[in-house]
Write an enzyme that holds these catalytic residues in place. Structure first.
Site, PDB file in Angstrom:
ATOM      1  N   LYS A 256      10.756 -12.830 -15.118  1.00  0.00           N
ATOM      2  CA  LYS A 256      10.211 -11.680 -15.853  1.00  0.00           C
ATOM      3  C   LYS A 256       9.039 -12.128 -16.716  1.00  0.00           C
ATOM      4  O   LYS A 256       7.996 -11.503 -16.715  1.00  0.00           O
ATOM      5  CB  LYS A 256      11.274 -11.024 -16.754  1.00  0.00           C
ATOM      6  CG  LYS A 256      12.374 -10.255 -16.080  1.00  0.00           C
ATOM      7  CD  LYS A 256      11.955  -8.933 -15.481  1.00  0.00           C
ATOM      8  CE  LYS A 256      11.547  -9.089 -14.050  1.00  0.00           C
ATOM      9  NZ  LYS A 256      12.532  -8.901 -13.024  1.00  0.00           N
TER      10      LYS A 256
ATOM     11  N   GLU B 246       5.905 -13.136 -14.510  1.00  0.00           N
ATOM     12  CA  GLU B 246       5.197 -12.115 -13.745  1.00  0.00           C
ATOM     13  C   GLU B 246       4.571 -11.044 -14.633  1.00  0.00           C
ATOM     14  O   GLU B 246       3.541 -10.476 -14.282  1.00  0.00           O
ATOM     15  CB  GLU B 246       6.108 -11.467 -12.698  1.00  0.00           C
ATOM     16  CG  GLU B 246       7.215 -10.639 -13.272  1.00  0.00           C
ATOM     17  CD  GLU B 246       8.011  -9.871 -12.230  1.00  0.00           C
ATOM     18  OE1 GLU B 246       7.475  -9.536 -11.175  1.00  0.00           O
ATOM     19  OE2 GLU B 246       9.200  -9.592 -12.499  1.00  0.00           O
TER      20      GLU B 246
ATOM     21  N   CYS C  98       0.832  -1.205   0.000  1.00  0.00           N
ATOM     22  CA  CYS C  98       0.000   0.000   0.000  1.00  0.00           C
ATOM     23  C   CYS C  98       0.866   1.254   0.000  1.00  0.00           C
ATOM     24  O   CYS C  98       2.003   1.235   0.455  1.00  0.00           O
ATOM     25  CB  CYS C  98      -0.938   0.103   1.195  1.00  0.00           C
ATOM     26  SG  CYS C  98      -1.950  -1.341   1.452  1.00  0.00           S
TER      27      CYS C  98
ATOM     28  N   TRP D  65      -2.879  -2.453  -1.582  1.00  0.00           N
ATOM     29  CA  TRP D  65      -2.607  -3.839  -1.968  1.00  0.00           C
ATOM     30  C   TRP D  65      -3.198  -4.680  -0.855  1.00  0.00           C
ATOM     31  O   TRP D  65      -2.723  -4.654   0.287  1.00  0.00           O
ATOM     32  CB  TRP D  65      -1.109  -4.075  -2.091  1.00  0.00           C
ATOM     33  CG  TRP D  65      -0.754  -5.408  -2.664  1.00  0.00           C
ATOM     34  CD1 TRP D  65      -0.792  -5.770  -3.961  1.00  0.00           C
ATOM     35  CD2 TRP D  65      -0.277  -6.549  -1.941  1.00  0.00           C
ATOM     36  NE1 TRP D  65      -0.376  -7.082  -4.105  1.00  0.00           N
ATOM     37  CE2 TRP D  65      -0.058  -7.579  -2.879  1.00  0.00           C
ATOM     38  CE3 TRP D  65      -0.026  -6.809  -0.596  1.00  0.00           C
ATOM     39  CZ2 TRP D  65       0.406  -8.839  -2.512  1.00  0.00           C
ATOM     40  CZ3 TRP D  65       0.436  -8.067  -0.235  1.00  0.00           C
ATOM     41  CH2 TRP D  65       0.645  -9.064  -1.197  1.00  0.00           C
TER      42      TRP D  65
ATOM     43  N   GLU E 204      16.114 -15.442 -13.801  1.00  0.00           N
ATOM     44  CA  GLU E 204      15.585 -14.077 -13.881  1.00  0.00           C
ATOM     45  C   GLU E 204      14.752 -13.886 -15.156  1.00  0.00           C
ATOM     46  O   GLU E 204      13.690 -13.271 -15.116  1.00  0.00           O
ATOM     47  CB  GLU E 204      16.750 -13.079 -13.797  1.00  0.00           C
ATOM     48  CG  GLU E 204      16.373 -11.621 -13.944  1.00  0.00           C
ATOM     49  CD  GLU E 204      15.360 -11.109 -12.927  1.00  0.00           C
ATOM     50  OE1 GLU E 204      15.028 -11.826 -11.963  1.00  0.00           O
ATOM     51  OE2 GLU E 204      14.858  -9.994 -13.122  1.00  0.00           O
TER      52      GLU E 204
ATOM     53  N   HIS F  80      17.715 -35.029 -15.720  1.00  0.00           N
ATOM     54  CA  HIS F  80      17.278 -35.650 -14.465  1.00  0.00           C
ATOM     55  C   HIS F  80      15.776 -35.490 -14.240  1.00  0.00           C
ATOM     56  O   HIS F  80      15.309 -35.586 -13.106  1.00  0.00           O
ATOM     57  CB  HIS F  80      18.090 -35.068 -13.304  1.00  0.00           C
ATOM     58  CG  HIS F  80      19.560 -35.256 -13.487  1.00  0.00           C
ATOM     59  ND1 HIS F  80      20.181 -36.487 -13.362  1.00  0.00           N
ATOM     60  CD2 HIS F  80      20.540 -34.389 -13.870  1.00  0.00           C
ATOM     61  CE1 HIS F  80      21.474 -36.362 -13.627  1.00  0.00           C
ATOM     62  NE2 HIS F  80      21.716 -35.101 -13.935  1.00  0.00           N
TER      63      HIS F  80
ATOM     64  N   LYS G 207       5.055  -3.397  -5.995  1.00  0.00           N
ATOM     65  CA  LYS G 207       6.484  -3.146  -6.144  1.00  0.00           C
ATOM     66  C   LYS G 207       7.245  -3.483  -4.865  1.00  0.00           C
ATOM     67  O   LYS G 207       8.335  -4.020  -4.905  1.00  0.00           O
ATOM     68  CB  LYS G 207       6.685  -1.669  -6.499  1.00  0.00           C
ATOM     69  CG  LYS G 207       8.133  -1.280  -6.766  1.00  0.00           C
ATOM     70  CD  LYS G 207       8.595  -1.817  -8.097  1.00  0.00           C
ATOM     71  CE  LYS G 207      10.056  -1.558  -8.354  1.00  0.00           C
ATOM     72  NZ  LYS G 207      10.587  -2.492  -9.345  1.00  0.00           N
TER      73      LYS G 207
ATOM     74  N   ASN H 244      -0.505   1.706   6.011  1.00  0.00           N
ATOM     75  CA  ASN H 244       0.233   0.672   5.274  1.00  0.00           C
ATOM     76  C   ASN H 244       0.885  -0.233   6.306  1.00  0.00           C
ATOM     77  O   ASN H 244       1.586   0.250   7.187  1.00  0.00           O
ATOM     78  CB  ASN H 244       1.300   1.332   4.399  1.00  0.00           C
ATOM     79  CG  ASN H 244       2.295   0.320   3.845  1.00  0.00           C
ATOM     80  OD1 ASN H 244       1.930  -0.822   3.563  1.00  0.00           O
ATOM     81  ND2 ASN H 244       3.538   0.721   3.694  1.00  0.00           N
ATOM     82  N   GLY H 245       0.636  -1.533   6.194  1.00  0.00           N
ATOM     83  CA  GLY H 245       1.212  -2.473   7.159  1.00  0.00           C
ATOM     84  C   GLY H 245       0.158  -3.477   7.596  1.00  0.00           C
ATOM     85  O   GLY H 245      -0.877  -3.625   6.933  1.00  0.00           O
TER      86      GLY H 245
ATOM     87  N   ARG I 208       2.778   0.591  -5.584  1.00  0.00           N
ATOM     88  CA  ARG I 208       2.779  -0.115  -4.304  1.00  0.00           C
ATOM     89  C   ARG I 208       1.513  -0.952  -4.109  1.00  0.00           C
ATOM     90  O   ARG I 208       1.395  -1.685  -3.119  1.00  0.00           O
ATOM     91  CB  ARG I 208       2.916   0.876  -3.149  1.00  0.00           C
ATOM     92  CG  ARG I 208       4.177   1.696  -3.208  1.00  0.00           C
ATOM     93  CD  ARG I 208       4.235   2.648  -2.052  1.00  0.00           C
ATOM     94  NE  ARG I 208       4.294   1.951  -0.792  1.00  0.00           N
ATOM     95  CZ  ARG I 208       5.413   1.509  -0.218  1.00  0.00           C
ATOM     96  NH1 ARG I 208       6.570   1.707  -0.813  1.00  0.00           N
ATOM     97  NH2 ARG I 208       5.366   0.887   0.936  1.00  0.00           N
TER      98      ARG I 208
HETATM   99  C1  F6R Z   1      10.472  -9.048  -9.809  1.00  0.00           C
HETATM  100  C2  F6R Z   1      10.540  -8.215  -8.625  1.00  0.00           C
HETATM  101  C3  F6R Z   1      10.502  -8.867  -7.296  1.00  0.00           C
HETATM  102  C4  F6R Z   1      11.480  -8.163  -6.341  1.00  0.00           C
HETATM  103  C5  F6R Z   1      11.323  -8.731  -4.923  1.00  0.00           C
HETATM  104  C6  F6R Z   1      12.355  -8.138  -3.973  1.00  0.00           C
HETATM  105  O1  F6R Z   1      10.544  -8.296 -10.978  1.00  0.00           O
HETATM  106  O2  F6R Z   1      10.620  -7.020  -8.731  1.00  0.00           O
HETATM  107  O3  F6R Z   1      10.772 -10.220  -7.377  1.00  0.00           O
HETATM  108  O4  F6R Z   1      12.774  -8.348  -6.814  1.00  0.00           O
HETATM  109  O5  F6R Z   1      10.036  -8.470  -4.457  1.00  0.00           O
HETATM  110  O6  F6R Z   1      12.218  -6.758  -3.880  1.00  0.00           O
HETATM  111  P1  F6R Z   1      13.360  -5.866  -3.263  1.00  0.00           P
HETATM  112  O7  F6R Z   1      14.536  -5.937  -4.152  1.00  0.00           O
HETATM  113  O8  F6R Z   1      12.767  -4.488  -3.188  1.00  0.00           O
HETATM  114  O9  F6R Z   1      13.665  -6.420  -1.900  1.00  0.00           O
END
Ligand code: F6R
Length: 610
Positions: free
Chosen positions: A485, A488, A2, A75, A481, A504, A605, A101-102, A28
């Site tokens: 990408k 998600e 949030c 969120w 990675e 395997h 995010k 937020n929390g 957020r």
């Molecule tokens: C994927 C992504 C997430 C963050 C993860 C950690 O694109 O952005 O997997 O990498 O939530 O976030 P941070 O780096 O802010 O701790």
């Protein structure tokens, strides 16, 4: 999760300011939005489920009177993403409004007590207990100030919060407070702001005051006063000047933040590489002396740690343990100790799992080092030493530019450590340092020369039901990675693993046309073996998509499709250029499939819940 925002201005209406600021916080969470303003002894609230633009079309969020107000973009954690659960929440009389937020962990007990006292709740949120607790406190203590009632309320809460409160009893002010969720105050000549993130108020002011856990702030249009909640002591803290420009936080003509941020990588890498000799030196000294080193992070930051573990091992002969932060306490919580060193990596510096692992390690006297993009974040405050990765604000939910910056900082650290340890020849060190310096240019060339090819690839594979992403050595991390990408952002199921593992088990999934992405740097020991893995897949009918160096005819001949990166990239640095085509691929797959890559469903995010 949030985003919260609050604003008191000398003259005019705050609603349009709050609306615009919430848009900058939408990364957020975007389950619902709401604004409360205070005018002529009354609180007006507009809120709705869904994204801000949709709510604005129905409600006109700008059309609200009052020079004091708070806002929220959500969120969902407690309570479905519905209008009734949208913030701000109010007390029984509608005279106190709160955004939060929390997570309030003891909300169920508090709610039951308040209901027994006759309070009526409308939502399923944990937050709603807060305005009712304040109301109850003021009912029992009619001569108390709003600040006293908020302090009394906060002392009853357990859990995490950044919250902002307005009340008709004391118009012209906002009370905000923080425990384990981010809160930053902005100061301008004619206004003050509070927000989860400074990008929210950056267009209005670059003067920011970081608020710490256990602090409460009273904002008026011309002042801010910070108090320690525990004993009421006044804390003097001057604003810091933040050198991010507002332009850094807007799209600048790109259709999406994600594409803008992919394109920014040559610049962000240059910025990162320019960074902070002093801190690199300090952190590498800690690492040099460490008995055991854990690299702790989540998601993309974890993938950076995984790649870094190869860098530290190959360049500095330092074994490190990359650990998912969410698993750290279970796996190492009992064994981490005074001889352990934790390098916690987090773009936001606020990820709850990462901070929990850090807190656990700190309690057991381990040394905490940090790498983050967010100065002033909790991670910067709990780290003995931290490096700011200098990538600028990342608004797209998918981490892109912050991943390559994290990798380049850790490559610098590995090189520094290598110099200290004298394990690798000076010639090789000089060669690698020079190659690292040229990576921004390499990344630029890849974006400019390969974007159209990647776009065409996304068109071709847009309806694929599943992908494999395979690499060896350090590029196992690149495979993980690339897969994250795609999943998600484009909602395509994908599996990644070290290419040697395919025999395997996973190879049994392969049938004609099954797309398999291989990450194939030319340098190093993995190229030959990888060709064997490609042949195994090809023999079973897989469609081979390879990321190769220019002129790698051997792999090209085996590939149905290929994307090229410039020649001569040392394997130990290769995840930085090799991830670029995979970021673009995920982006264009999302666009092809009609998905907004900046706001993938169910994600936010900054993941501030465990
Ligand atoms: C994927 C992504 C997430 C963050 C993860 C950690 O694109 O952005 O997997 O990498 O939530 O976030 P941070 O780096 O802010 O701790």
């Amino acid at each position: 999760m949030c985003g919260i925002f609050g604003c008191v201005i000398k003259e005019g209406n705050v609603a349009p300011v709050i609306h615009a600021s919430l848009k900058r916080l939408e990364y957020r969470g975007y389950d619902s939005v709401g604004i409360a303003t205070l005018n002529n002894g009354e609180i007006t609230i507009k809120k709705d489920q869904g994204k801000i633009d949709d709510a604005h079309k129905i409600l006109n969020l700008d059309d609200m009177e009052g020079n004091v107000g708070i806002g929220h973009t959500r969120w969902a954690t407690h309570g479905a993403p519905l209008k009734v659960n949208a913030h701000p929440h109010v007390d029984c009389s509608g005279q106190i409004a709160v955004v939060h937020n929390g997570i309030i962990e003891n909300y169920a007990e508090l709610k039951a007590d308040l209901e027994n006292l006759g309070h009526e709740f409308v939502s399923k949120t944990d937050t709603e207990v807060i305005p009712h607790l304040i109301e109850d406190c003021l009912k029992k203590n009619p001569d108390w100030t709003l600040t006293e009632a908020v302090v009394d309320t906060i002392k009853k809460l357990s859990g995490s919060y950044a919250l902002a409160v307005i009340s008709v009893m004391e118009p012209g002010k906002i009370i905000c407070a923080r425990n384990e969720s981010p809160l930053i105050v902005g100061v301008a000549p004619d206004a003050t702001y509070c927000a989860s993130d400074l990008t929210a108020f950056l267009p209005m002011t670059n003067q920011a005051v970081m608020i710490s856990d256990g602090e409460l702030v009273t904002l008026t249009s011309s002042s801010y006063e910070i108090k320690r909640i525990q004993d009421g002591a006044i804390i003097k803290r001057e604003p810091k000047i933040i050198d991010w420009t507002p332009e850094m936080a807007v799209k600048q003509g790109y259709p999406h933040f994600m594409l803008k941020e992919i394109y920014e990588q040559p610049d962000t890498l240059r910025n990162t590489l320019r960074a902070q000799e002093h801190y690199l030196e300090l952190i590498s000294t800690f690492l040099d002396r460490a008995t055991e080193v854990y690299l702790v992070a989540c998601g993309t930051s974890y993938h950076a740690c995984l790649a870094a573990s190869y860098m530290f091992s190959k360049l500095a002969f330092l074994p490190t343990y990359p650990v998912y932060a969410s698993e750290f306490i279970e796996q190492h919580g009992k064994s981490v100790n005074i001889d352990s060193t934790i390098l916690a990596v987090s773009q936001s510096g606020e990820t709850a799992d990462t901070l929990a692992a850090v807190t656990c390690s700190q309690q057991r006297a381990a040394t905490i080092l940090g790498l983050t993009n967010t100065v002033g974040s909790t991670l910067t405050r709990v780290s003995r030493v931290y490096i700011g990765q200098q990538s600028g604000p990342e608004i797209g939910v998918a981490a892109t530019k912050t991943f390559t910056s994290q990798l380049s900082v850790m490559a610098q650290l590995a090189l520094k450590l290598s110099t200290k340890r004298g394990k690798v020849s000076q010639d090789e060190m000089d060669y690698l340092a020079e190659k690292l310096e040229t990576l921004p240019q390499t990344v630029q060339e890849i974006i400019l020369s390969q974007e159209e090819k990647v776009k065409a690839l996304a068109k071709k594979y847009r309806d694929a039901k599943i992908f494999f992403f395979l690499g060896r050595g350090i590029n196992t991390a690149t495979a993980y990675e690339g897969r994250l990408k795609l999943m998600e952002i484009a909602y395509v199921p994908a599996v990644a693993f070290p290419a040697g593992e395919s025999k395997h088990g996973p190879i049994s999934l392969i049938e004609a046309g099954f797309p398999v992405v291989f990450i194939c740097p030319k340098d190093g020991q993995t190229h030959k073996t990888l060709i064997g893995n490609i042949q195994e897949m090809k023999a079973r009918g897989a469609s081979i998509i390879s990321i190769i160096e220019e002129g790698d005819e051997e792999v090209k001949a085996l590939s149905d499709d290929y994307i090229e990166v410039p020649k001569g990239i040392p394997e130990v640095l290769s995840p930085i250029p090799f991830i670029i085509p995979l970021q673009l691929f995920a982006y264009y797959m999302a666009v092809e499939r009609g998905i907004n890559p900046d706001t993938p469903r169910n994600l936010a995010k900054s993941v501030t819940v465990k």
